[in-house]
Motif scaffolding. Structure first.
Motif: not given
Length: 183
Positions: A116-141
């Motif tokens: 999990f990474d959260a970075v608040l940029g100098s433009d006050s824009r928050l970016r959250i990233e969650v990296q996992d080990g699966a290459s399968r793309l998420p999908g909707r039900r």
């Protein structure tokens, strides 16, 4: 500070599987720390330390063990504390909700844990990233009974509440991310 140095792991080339919101430029380099840390101190007096106000001072990095769903609460708490410390507590509710959705998905649907990474940029824009080990793309039900399901709506929340979001495939899995702008 440009978009490349704010989010050093972001890749926006053909590696993007999903993307919403404004496009960002490609980033240089990639790096992942395996420690749990919050970089919020000034540390400007150290050689090579970033200047105060630099995004590196507004970064939360957490490594989560596989299937450790108890860690979702800790991520929420650490994120709320960091956002308050960074001076943007108004982002806490939405950031916590969307982060917990992405972290829960990563821990439930993969066997390698998450970063999990959260970075608040100098433009006050928050970016959250969650990296996992699966290459399968998420999908909707696609199930017609999904309306009554107790799970499966996380990405709908991300899509509805984030200013932009996406999924980036990487050689070691994928990163699901979202961004929030300060109101």
């Amino acid at each position: 500070m440009d978009g490349q140095s704010r989010f050093p792991r972001q890749r926006t080339s053909s590696g993007d599987a999903y993307r919403s919101g404004p496009a960002r430029g490609p980033a240089a380099g990639s790096g992942t720390s395996t420690s749990t840390s919050t970089s919020t101190s000034t540390g400007a007096d150290l050689p090579g330390a970033p200047a105060p106000g630099c995004a590196l001072h507004r970064r939360l990095h957490l490594t989560l063990d596989p299937a450790d769903l108890v860690a979702v609460g800790a991520v929420r708490h650490r994120l709320r504390t960091a956002l308050s410390h960074w001076g943007v507590p108004e982002l806490s509710d939405t950031a916590e909700l969307l982060s917990s959705e992405l972290v829960t998905n990563a821990l439930l649907h993969t066997t390698k844990g998450a970063v999990f990474d959260a970075v608040l940029g100098s433009d006050s824009r928050l970016r959250i990233e969650v990296q996992d080990g699966a290459s399968r793309l998420p999908g909707r039900r696609r199930d017609p009974e999904a309306e009554y399901a107790t799970s499966g709506r996380g990405l709908l929340l991300v899509e509805a509440l984030a200013d932009s979001w996406g999924v980036q495939l990487r050689g070691d899995g994928k990163v699901t991310w979202f961004e929030l702008a300060t109101p």
